[in-house]
Design an enzyme around this catalytic site. Structure first.
Site, PDB file in Angstrom:
ATOM      1  N   LYS A  41       3.590 -15.593   2.630  1.00 20.50           N
ATOM      2  CA  LYS A  41       3.496 -16.379   1.393  1.00 20.50           C
ATOM      3  C   LYS A  41       4.917 -16.661   0.917  1.00 20.50           C
ATOM      4  O   LYS A  41       5.316 -16.352  -0.203  1.00 20.50           O
ATOM      5  CB  LYS A  41       2.675 -15.613   0.343  1.00 20.50           C
ATOM      6  CG  LYS A  41       2.261 -16.438  -0.869  1.00 20.50           C
ATOM      7  CD  LYS A  41       1.321 -17.582  -0.542  1.00 20.50           C
ATOM      8  CE  LYS A  41       0.904 -18.302  -1.821  1.00 20.50           C
ATOM      9  NZ  LYS A  41       0.203 -19.580  -1.534  1.00 20.50           N
TER      10      LYS A  41
ATOM     11  N   ASP B 232     -11.069  -8.919   7.744  1.00 21.63           N
ATOM     12  CA  ASP B 232     -12.479  -8.901   7.356  1.00 21.63           C
ATOM     13  C   ASP B 232     -13.035 -10.320   7.284  1.00 21.63           C
ATOM     14  O   ASP B 232     -14.175 -10.571   7.667  1.00 21.63           O
ATOM     15  CB  ASP B 232     -12.658  -8.201   6.008  1.00 21.63           C
ATOM     16  CG  ASP B 232     -12.696  -6.691   6.142  1.00 21.63           C
ATOM     17  OD1 ASP B 232     -12.258  -6.192   7.200  1.00 21.63           O
ATOM     18  OD2 ASP B 232     -13.147  -6.015   5.207  1.00 21.63           O
TER      19      ASP B 232
ATOM     20  N   ASP C 222      -5.287  -6.776   5.904  1.00 23.97           N
ATOM     21  CA  ASP C 222      -6.481  -6.088   5.425  1.00 23.97           C
ATOM     22  C   ASP C 222      -7.550  -7.099   5.034  1.00 23.97           C
ATOM     23  O   ASP C 222      -8.725  -6.984   5.411  1.00 23.97           O
ATOM     24  CB  ASP C 222      -6.096  -5.217   4.220  1.00 23.97           C
ATOM     25  CG  ASP C 222      -7.194  -4.253   3.810  1.00 23.97           C
ATOM     26  OD1 ASP C 222      -8.249  -4.199   4.494  1.00 23.97           O
ATOM     27  OD2 ASP C 222      -7.021  -3.545   2.803  1.00 23.97           O
TER      28      ASP C 222
ATOM     29  N   ASP D 187      -3.030 -18.245   2.275  1.00 14.74           N
ATOM     30  CA  ASP D 187      -4.200 -18.934   1.712  1.00 14.74           C
ATOM     31  C   ASP D 187      -4.713 -20.008   2.668  1.00 14.74           C
ATOM     32  O   ASP D 187      -5.930 -20.186   2.831  1.00 14.74           O
ATOM     33  CB  ASP D 187      -3.898 -19.525   0.333  1.00 14.74           C
ATOM     34  CG  ASP D 187      -2.539 -20.218   0.258  1.00 14.74           C
ATOM     35  OD1 ASP D 187      -1.701 -20.036   1.153  1.00 14.74           O
ATOM     36  OD2 ASP D 187      -2.319 -20.952  -0.735  1.00 14.74           O
TER      37      ASP D 187
ATOM     38  N   TYR E 218       0.812  -1.213   0.000  1.00 18.46           N
ATOM     39  CA  TYR E 218       0.000   0.000   0.000  1.00 18.46           C
ATOM     40  C   TYR E 218       0.850   1.271   0.000  1.00 18.46           C
ATOM     41  O   TYR E 218       0.353   2.351  -0.310  1.00 18.46           O
ATOM     42  CB  TYR E 218      -0.937   0.023   1.212  1.00 18.46           C
ATOM     43  CG  TYR E 218      -2.021  -1.029   1.194  1.00 18.46           C
ATOM     44  CD1 TYR E 218      -2.308  -1.735   0.032  1.00 18.46           C
ATOM     45  CD2 TYR E 218      -2.749  -1.317   2.332  1.00 18.46           C
ATOM     46  CE1 TYR E 218      -3.288  -2.703   0.015  1.00 18.46           C
ATOM     47  CE2 TYR E 218      -3.748  -2.284   2.326  1.00 18.46           C
ATOM     48  CZ  TYR E 218      -4.016  -2.987   1.161  1.00 18.46           C
ATOM     49  OH  TYR E 218      -4.995  -3.941   1.139  1.00 18.46           O
TER      50      TYR E 218
END
Length: 379
Positions: free
Chosen positions: A197, A258, A254, A230, A146
């Site tokens: 990852k 959620d 992020d 994942d 970001y």
């Protein structure tokens, strides 16, 4: 604001969409603690978004910037919504939440995920999956993709367009957020799961190596595990109770926080705290906000769930005001209100009465009076 050095300064910025509605209720709760429990806080209200932009040409006007600069803690509502199209992109970017995170170096975002038994019937996951869920996601908040450069959109010689962003981390950025995770784990169940990852991304290879090195040097007493992002997405909905403290980079945090909202019953239930570095006086800048967005589709209707914002006040009581007993009191009051059947539309079972935003605030304040009274009786 008061200049008294023992008063904690709080800037209250409702923002946009449902932000002002939910923040009005958490402000009422904070006022209750100041009046009834002697919490040493002084509040200053400030505007953000379209309304100040139309008056000043800035979404974050000078008066609001001053209030936030002076504050020890910022109680934030929400940003974004359809009105963003009325603000030029440059003006929106200049006052964005991302720019505030960078300005105040709010590098560690804490999002507690607790499944409330009272909401079992309205939660999207099965009660047996949610039983005992209590973990915290710590998201690195001021680096990663970001903020990375270069970034942009260019037109190639053959006429195609190409968009690009840069994911990058360095040793210090990784270690300071990992340190926050290890230190928090020591106060809980002493387990940290680091999410990356590393089978694909070099930034994740570095992330894992630095977390392992810090663990070996300073936190070998804490149990450390590693999972690919994942797999974590699957584990959060399959067996969320396995987690205690999770630490991860910006974009992973992020998305997964959620996803983890489903393990608490509703996105509207989730609080968060974004913390800066500790200064030489032992203080740190902090921004407290509900995880939900501005929800423009229900803004102005008075039906939004204020509990994420109210529980953010509990985090403020614990982390900035150093009032853990008051934080526990507020969390018990929210639990009591929910147990008595208080529901906004997003967490209501079919056929249940749906409270307005203000009525849910009333329910929490009423529960606070009762819970505080019981605490005095047993004192």
């Amino acid at each position: 604001m008061s200049n008294s050095s023992n008063m904690v300064k709080v800037a209250v910025v409702g923002g946009e969409g449902i932000g002002p509605e939910v923040t009005a209720q958490s402000r009422r709760v904070l006022d209750w603690f100041v009046a009834r429990r002697g919490v040493p806080a002084v509040m200053r209200d400030a505007q953000y978004g379209l309304i100040p932009y139309l008056a000043t040409g800035k979404v974050l006007p000078d008066e609001t910037a001053e209030a936030m600069d002076e504050a020890d803690a910022i109680l934030w509502g929400a940003t974004g919504g359809p009105e963003t199209k009325e603000v030029p992109p440059a003006a929106r970017k200049a006052g964005s939440l991302l720019s505030l995170r960078r300005k105040y170096d709010l590098y560690a975002n804490l999002r507690p995920i607790v499944a409330n038994p009272a909401l079992a019937d309205s939660a999207p996951l099965k009660p047996e999956v949610l039983d005992g869920v209590d973990f915290v996601i710590i998201r690195e908040l001021t680096s990663g993709i970001y903020f990375g450069e270069p970034r942009g959109i260019v037109t190639l010689p053959d006429g195609q367009r190409r968009g690009f962003n840069t994911e990058q981390y360095n040793t210090n950025q990784i270690r300071r957020v990992a340190r926050a995770a290890f230190e928090l784990a020591r106060t809980r169940k002493n387990k940290v799961c680091s999410v990356d990852k590393a089978n694909v991304l070099e930034t994740s290879v570095l992330w894992r190596e630095e977390v392992i090195a810090l663990h070996k040097e300073e936190f070998s007493d804490v149990e450390l595990t590693h999972l690919y992002v994942d797999n974590v997405a699957m584990q959060i909905v399959r067996e969320p109770r396995q987690f205690d403290v999770m630490v991860m980079g910006n974009i992973f945090g992020d998305i997964l926080s959620d996803c983890a909202a489903m393990a608490s019953g509703s996105l509207g239930m989730l609080p968060s705290a974004s913390l800066g570095p500790i200064d030489r006086f032992g203080r740190r800048k902090a921004l407290y906000e509900p995880v939900h967005g501005s929800a423009p589709d229900i803004a102005g209707k008075g039906i939004a769930n204020p509990l994420g914002s109210i529980l953010s006040v509990a985090m403020m009581l614990r982390l900035t005001l150093n009032r853990p007993e008051d934080a526990d009191l507020l969390e018990r009051a929210v639990q009591s209100a929910l147990a008595s059947g208080a529901r906004t539309a997003d967490i209501a079972e079919p056929g249940a009465k749906k409270l307005s935003t203000a009525e849910m605030g009333d329910a929490v304040l009423g529960a606070l009076d009762k819970v505080a009274g019981r605490a005095r009786e047993h004192a």
